[in-house]
Write a protein that holds these residues in place. Structure first.
Motif, PDB file in Angstrom:
ATOM      1  N   SER A 129      20.293 -78.915  13.859  1.00 41.75           N
ATOM      2  CA  SER A 129      21.633 -78.817  13.048  1.00 41.75           C
ATOM      3  C   SER A 129      22.143 -79.810  12.031  1.00 41.75           C
ATOM      4  N   TYR A 130      22.484 -80.586  12.588  1.00 39.28           N
ATOM      5  CA  TYR A 130      22.940 -81.354  11.818  1.00 39.28           C
ATOM      6  C   TYR A 130      21.951 -82.208  11.417  1.00 39.28           C
ATOM      7  N   ILE A 131      20.807 -82.686  11.729  1.00 40.55           N
ATOM      8  CA  ILE A 131      19.905 -83.808  11.084  1.00 40.55           C
ATOM      9  C   ILE A 131      19.027 -82.587  10.028  1.00 40.55           C
ATOM     10  N   GLN A 132      19.012 -81.683  10.005  1.00 41.85           N
ATOM     11  CA  GLN A 132      18.658 -80.939   9.245  1.00 41.85           C
ATOM     12  C   GLN A 132      19.861 -80.966   7.829  1.00 41.85           C
ATOM     13  N   ASN A 133      21.042 -80.573   8.437  1.00 43.98           N
ATOM     14  CA  ASN A 133      22.469 -80.358   6.982  1.00 43.98           C
ATOM     15  C   ASN A 133      21.969 -81.498   6.555  1.00 43.98           C
ATOM     16  N   LYS A 138      21.497 -84.818   1.336  1.00 42.96           N
ATOM     17  CA  LYS A 138      21.334 -85.672   0.815  1.00 42.96           C
ATOM     18  C   LYS A 138      19.698 -85.594  -0.345  1.00 42.96           C
ATOM     19  N   MET A 139      19.476 -84.213  -0.121  1.00 45.90           N
ATOM     20  CA  MET A 139      18.437 -83.767  -1.191  1.00 45.90           C
ATOM     21  C   MET A 139      19.407 -83.173  -2.331  1.00 45.90           C
ATOM     22  N   LYS A 174      25.448 -79.003  -2.206  1.00 41.96           N
ATOM     23  CA  LYS A 174      25.642 -80.250  -1.410  1.00 41.96           C
ATOM     24  C   LYS A 174      26.755 -80.368  -0.584  1.00 41.96           C
ATOM     25  N   SER A 175      28.035 -79.568  -1.598  1.00 45.35           N
ATOM     26  CA  SER A 175      29.717 -79.141  -0.236  1.00 45.35           C
ATOM     27  C   SER A 175      29.243 -78.795   0.737  1.00 45.35           C
ATOM     28  N   THR A 176      28.019 -77.444   1.131  1.00 46.03           N
ATOM     29  CA  THR A 176      27.960 -76.421   1.933  1.00 46.03           C
ATOM     30  C   THR A 176      27.028 -77.171   2.968  1.00 46.03           C
ATOM     31  N   THR A 177      26.635 -77.947   2.461  1.00 45.34           N
ATOM     32  CA  THR A 177      25.317 -79.189   3.768  1.00 45.34           C
ATOM     33  C   THR A 177      26.635 -80.192   4.118  1.00 45.34           C
ATOM     34  N   LYS A 178      27.378 -80.305   3.441  1.00 42.91           N
ATOM     35  CA  LYS A 178      28.564 -81.345   4.089  1.00 42.91           C
ATOM     36  C   LYS A 178      29.234 -81.245   4.891  1.00 42.91           C
ATOM     37  N   SER A 181      27.544 -79.861   8.315  1.00 46.10           N
ATOM     38  CA  SER A 181      27.451 -81.381   8.673  1.00 46.10           C
ATOM     39  C   SER A 181      28.704 -81.132   9.807  1.00 46.10           C
ATOM     40  N   GLN A 182      29.933 -81.547   9.563  1.00 50.17           N
ATOM     41  CA  GLN A 182      31.419 -81.702   9.931  1.00 50.17           C
ATOM     42  C   GLN A 182      31.233 -80.765  10.218  1.00 50.17           C
ATOM     43  N   ILE A 183      31.068 -79.562  10.958  1.00 55.38           N
ATOM     44  CA  ILE A 183      31.132 -78.418  11.980  1.00 55.38           C
ATOM     45  C   ILE A 183      30.788 -78.683  12.824  1.00 55.38           C
ATOM     46  N   VAL A 184      29.244 -79.123  12.917  1.00 60.60           N
ATOM     47  CA  VAL A 184      28.489 -79.721  14.343  1.00 60.60           C
ATOM     48  C   VAL A 184      28.891 -80.752  14.519  1.00 60.60           C
ATOM     49  N   LEU A 185      29.553 -81.038  14.410  1.00 56.86           N
ATOM     50  CA  LEU A 185      30.359 -82.527  14.678  1.00 56.86           C
ATOM     51  C   LEU A 185      31.118 -82.467  15.544  1.00 56.86           C
TER      52      LEU A 185
END
Length: 243
Positions: A129-133, A138-139, A174-178, A181-185
């Motif tokens: 999930s982290y890799i995909q987000n 970046k996209m 962009k904000s959602t995927t960022k 990523s923080q939630i995954v961490l």
């Protein structure tokens, strides 16, 4: 005659000075040590009885809580490698305590092994999930920058697959995927903590008596409430649990 008197006075003062000088010297003669007193002291120290140990001190010296020891070992292992504490809990099932609850060690081992699989399975899902987000972030970031350059009169480097998204939608994605990523961490930290807590609790509960010898008894009873006006009895139910 005067010379004789002067010589006598000088001799007298010389004798007085020598006597005073010897009087200032300390007596350096060492006294012989009293060996009898030393022998008595050494014999008394040897013959002196030791202080008796109380029962409480002996219990503290002898008793070691196996649950605490196992819990510390499980926590230490889980902190180093996630799942190692659960593997240690599988090993301690063979110490003679695993069957006292009337349960099969096989199923306990399978259950604990499932926890290890869940830990690494959850870590794998979080990693994917982290890799995909991060890839999506970046996209969308590149697309937002390309649209800003295009609006400023620069070359068109936008992504054709994102042509149906508005600029506001790109920024929102962009904000959602960022944030994801923080939630995954953060979830990584929760999984790590859960791995440690589970290993500790399982190791401690392994040494608790959790067999099926539980009895429940209900009995009628009376509650005595004495007051200044006399004796009052209130009917009640008495519940007794034996385990």
């Amino acid at each position: 005659m005067q010379r004789i008197k002067l010589l006598v006075l000088v001799s007298l003062f010389t004798c007085i000075g020598v006597n005073l000088a010897f009087a200032q010297v300390k007596d350096t003669v060492l006294k012989s040590a009293d060996t009898t007193r030393l022998k008595r002291n050494s014999s008394s120290e040897i013959a002196k009885p030791a202080k008796p140990m109380s029962r409480q001190d002996s219990m503290k010296a002898k008793y070691v809580n196996p649950g605490k020891v196992a819990g510390r070992k499980a926590v230490f292992r889980s902190m180093i490698i996630p799942g190692w504490g659960q593997l240690y809990n599988i090993q301690i099932l063979n110490d003679g305590y695993g069957t006292r609850a009337g349960k099969s060690q096989f199923w306990q081992k399978v259950y604990t092994g499932g926890k290890i699989a869940a830990i690494y399975g959850g870590a794998t899902v979080l990693t994917l999930s982290y890799i995909q987000n991060r890839k999506d972030y970046k996209m969308y970031l590149q697309e937002a920058q390309a649209r800003e350059i295009l609006a400023a009169g620069g070359p068109n480097n936008t992504n054709p697959s994102l042509a149906g998204f508005s600029s506001a939608g790109i920024l929102s994605a962009k904000s959602t995927t960022k944030r994801n990523s923080q939630i995954v961490l953060f979830s990584y930290g929760l999984l790590y903590a859960a791995n440690i807590i589970d290993a500790y609790v399982s190791a401690r509960l392994h040494y608790f008596n959790i067999d099926d010898n539980l009895t429940f008894r209900v009995m009628p009873s009376m509650i005595n409430s004495n007051s200044m006006y006399g004796f009052n009895a209130t009917p009640a139910l008495k519940l007794s649990l034996t385990f």
